[in-house]
Design a protein around this motif. Structure first.
Motif, PDB file in Angstrom:
ATOM      1  N   VAL A 137      -6.085   7.517  -0.807  1.00 36.51           N
ATOM      2  CA  VAL A 137      -4.632   7.476  -0.736  1.00 36.51           C
ATOM      3  C   VAL A 137      -4.178   6.285   0.091  1.00 36.51           C
ATOM      4  O   VAL A 137      -3.228   5.582  -0.267  1.00 36.51           O
ATOM      5  CB  VAL A 137      -4.089   8.788  -0.145  1.00 36.51           C
ATOM      6  N   ARG A 138      -4.856   6.013   1.186  1.00 35.27           N
ATOM      7  CA  ARG A 138      -4.484   4.885   2.039  1.00 35.27           C
ATOM      8  C   ARG A 138      -4.528   3.563   1.285  1.00 35.27           C
ATOM      9  O   ARG A 138      -3.769   2.637   1.573  1.00 35.27           O
ATOM     10  CB  ARG A 138      -5.400   4.798   3.267  1.00 35.27           C
ATOM     11  N   GLY A 175      14.979   6.084   0.250  1.00 34.70           N
ATOM     12  CA  GLY A 175      15.247   5.196  -0.873  1.00 34.70           C
ATOM     13  C   GLY A 175      14.195   4.117  -1.025  1.00 34.70           C
ATOM     14  O   GLY A 175      13.755   3.809  -2.140  1.00 34.70           O
ATOM     15  N   PHE A 176      13.748   3.542   0.080  1.00 31.45           N
ATOM     16  CA  PHE A 176      12.773   2.452   0.052  1.00 31.45           C
ATOM     17  C   PHE A 176      11.443   2.914  -0.507  1.00 31.45           C
ATOM     18  O   PHE A 176      10.891   2.324  -1.438  1.00 31.45           O
ATOM     19  CB  PHE A 176      12.599   1.898   1.466  1.00 31.45           C
ATOM     20  N   GLN A 177      10.900   4.007   0.032  1.00 30.26           N
ATOM     21  CA  GLN A 177       9.600   4.484  -0.434  1.00 30.26           C
ATOM     22  C   GLN A 177       9.679   5.014  -1.858  1.00 30.26           C
ATOM     23  O   GLN A 177       8.732   4.863  -2.634  1.00 30.26           O
ATOM     24  CB  GLN A 177       9.068   5.574   0.503  1.00 30.26           C
ATOM     25  N   GLY A 178      10.810   5.619  -2.202  1.00 30.72           N
ATOM     26  CA  GLY A 178      10.935   6.208  -3.529  1.00 30.72           C
ATOM     27  C   GLY A 178      10.765   5.202  -4.643  1.00 30.72           C
ATOM     28  O   GLY A 178      10.184   5.506  -5.690  1.00 30.72           O
ATOM     29  N   SER A 221       7.319   3.721  -9.027  1.00 27.92           N
ATOM     30  CA  SER A 221       6.736   2.601  -9.782  1.00 27.92           C
ATOM     31  C   SER A 221       5.218   2.733  -9.859  1.00 27.92           C
ATOM     32  O   SER A 221       4.611   2.400 -10.886  1.00 27.92           O
ATOM     33  CB  SER A 221       7.116   1.269  -9.120  1.00 27.92           C
ATOM     34  N   TRP A 222       4.602   3.212  -8.780  1.00 30.77           N
ATOM     35  CA  TRP A 222       3.142   3.401  -8.788  1.00 30.77           C
ATOM     36  C   TRP A 222       2.745   4.427  -9.850  1.00 30.77           C
ATOM     37  O   TRP A 222       1.796   4.224 -10.605  1.00 30.77           O
ATOM     38  CB  TRP A 222       2.657   3.856  -7.415  1.00 30.77           C
ATOM     39  N   ARG A 232       0.855  -1.192   0.000  1.00 33.71           N
ATOM     40  CA  ARG A 232       0.000   0.000   0.000  1.00 33.71           C
ATOM     41  C   ARG A 232       0.893   1.243   0.000  1.00 33.71           C
ATOM     42  O   ARG A 232       1.426   1.649   1.031  1.00 33.71           O
ATOM     43  CB  ARG A 232      -0.926  -0.010   1.202  1.00 33.71           C
ATOM     44  N   VAL A 233       1.016   1.833  -1.170  1.00 26.92           N
ATOM     45  CA  VAL A 233       1.927   2.969  -1.338  1.00 26.92           C
ATOM     46  C   VAL A 233       1.491   4.149  -0.489  1.00 26.92           C
ATOM     47  O   VAL A 233       2.322   4.888   0.050  1.00 26.92           O
ATOM     48  CB  VAL A 233       2.002   3.370  -2.832  1.00 26.92           C
ATOM     49  N   GLY A 234       0.161   4.337  -0.341  1.00 25.55           N
ATOM     50  CA  GLY A 234      -0.328   5.445   0.478  1.00 25.55           C
ATOM     51  C   GLY A 234       0.140   5.336   1.915  1.00 25.55           C
ATOM     52  O   GLY A 234       0.536   6.337   2.537  1.00 25.55           O
TER      53      GLY A 234
END
Length: 416
Positions: free
Chosen positions: A412-413, A339-342, A347-348, A299-301
């Motif tokens: 967003v969540r 770095g991890f979230q980026g 990609s999303w 879940r990117v949000g």
């Protein structure tokens, strides 16, 4: 769990088995290496010619302003034209510019106004490369490879950002400043050759397809369309806002803040400053690779909200803790989260935005980041006069509010 860990390595390196991605990775890395060279080369040769830091500021501003002003134009053209063609043209133009400056310097004909003109042209041409290098990836690799591909590209770009200025400094020290421009030209020329050799796939259908009967839209109309597309989607708005907040954190706290922390609080001088910057870069590299190895569609949000909260907590620690090991560990953890979230955030965007509007969305994000950087430097410079607690505390509050706002949106969540 064991199966997941066993597949992490092969998953991360899967894009590297495809030649088009290999060429893209090498081309982007060479371009970013050239960018690092150019910063050192422009700075050193300007100081050598004039001895004036004020003039150096003018030269660097001549490069930064056109890049910021024309990024939306570059993103819009990338959605209309071939991203590969724009990247190749930009690379070879920058190669010609750097070669011209280098030859003028070696023959003794280089002047300050020529440097300013070359810097402005470089920044303008670079504005067409940056959005294209992000939006080209979906036409190079399959959708399921976007996350590890972004991780490998991110690792290459972060390595180039560190190695470029360092190698540029060594070249200048061993030879002369104009030689660095010639080496820079070779990097951009090779980048253009690599990208020109890539075979891209057709773009995916988007909201503008099927409207061939309509009159062609003007450049301004297409720019407005891209901005509107970005702002009307709550998920895109959130990603862009967080990216802007992270850019705000990078520019001021990680430059003015780190320098103030190293000098006035930790009392370690330039050596400590180097360790802090190295910890941030190393953490970001590890986070990027970890994200690519993990893969999947989290879940990117929630990752966005977690990043804001994590960075906010880290900023608070930097303002309160006066122990060098604790500060270094905190900076390393903050870099890892960025770095991890980026990897997943980018990609999303590439997976969910139609390719014929993708570059415009990316360019909106970039322009806001360009705007946040000088504002952050000014604000943090003022806050640093009060103290590191005020500097990092204000930024921590901004990030905390950002995280809460992200969690307040159900759309967003649930982003994946």
């Amino acid at each position: 769990m064991a199966t997941t860990l066993a597949g992490a390595g092969p998953r991360l390196w899967a894009p590297a088995r495809h030649r088009p991605f290999q060429l893209l990775w090498l081309g982007q890395s060479l371009s970013l290496l050239g960018d690092g060279f150019s910063v050192v080369a422009f700075s050193w040769i300007t100081l050598g010619l004039t001895g004036s830091t004020l003039t150096l500021g003018y030269v660097l501003a001549f490069q930064a302003v056109p890049r910021a002003l024309l990024t939306l134009v570059g993103g819009t053209l990338s959605d209309s034209w071939s991203t590969r063609t724009l990247m190749v043209a930009s690379s070879w133009t920058r190669a010609a510019l750097m070669a011209g400056v280098g030859l003028a310097g070696l023959t003794g004909h280089l002047t300050v106004w020529m440097l300013c003109a070359a810097a402005a042209a470089f920044g303008a041409v670079d504005a067409f490369f940056q959005p294209a290098r992000v939006s080209i990836l979906p036409s190079v690799v399959d959708e399921q490879l976007l996350t590890p591909a972004n991780a490998l590209l991110g690792a290459g770009s972060r390595t180039a950002a560190v190695v470029g200025p360092a190698v540029g400094g060594v070249v200048i020290a061993l030879t002369r400043a104009p030689v660095a421009f010639l080496v820079d030209a070779v990097c951009f020329a090779l980048c253009g050759w690599c990208v020109a050799s890539i075979r891209t796939r057709p773009r995916t259908a988007g909201p503008e397809n099927g409207k061939a009967a309509e009159a062609p839209k003007s450049l301004g109309a297409r720019i407005r369309e891209g901005v509107t597309y970005t702002l009307r989607d709550p998920r895109l708005r959130t990603v862009v806002v967080l990216d802007t907040a992270v850019n705000f954190c990078y520019a001021g706290p990680f430059t003015v803040g780190f320098a103030t922390l190293a000098d006035q609080v930790l009392r370690g001088g330039s050596a400590t400053l180097g360790v802090l910057n190295g910890s941030l870069a190393g953490g970001a590299m590890l986070g990027t690779l970890a994200g690519g190895a993990l893969g999947g569609r989290p879940r990117v949000g929630l990752l966005v909200a977690a990043l804001a909260g994590w960075l906010g907590a880290g900023m608070a620690v930097l303002g309160l803790v006066h122990s060098t090991p604790a500060v270094v560990a905190t900076v390393l953890a903050m870099g890892f989260a960025i770095g991890f979230q980026g990897v997943f955030g980018l990609s999303w965007i590439q997976r969910n935005i139609p390719q014929n509007v993708l570059s415009r969305v990316v360019s909106v994000d970039m322009v806001l980041g360009y705007a946040a950087a000088p504002l952050s430097l000014i604000v943090c410079g003022a806050l640093a006069r009060v103290g590191t607690l005020a500097l990092f505390g204000v930024v921590a509050c901004v990030l905390a509010v950002t995280g809460v706002a992200v969690l307040g949106s159900r759309a967003v969540r649930e982003m994946r």
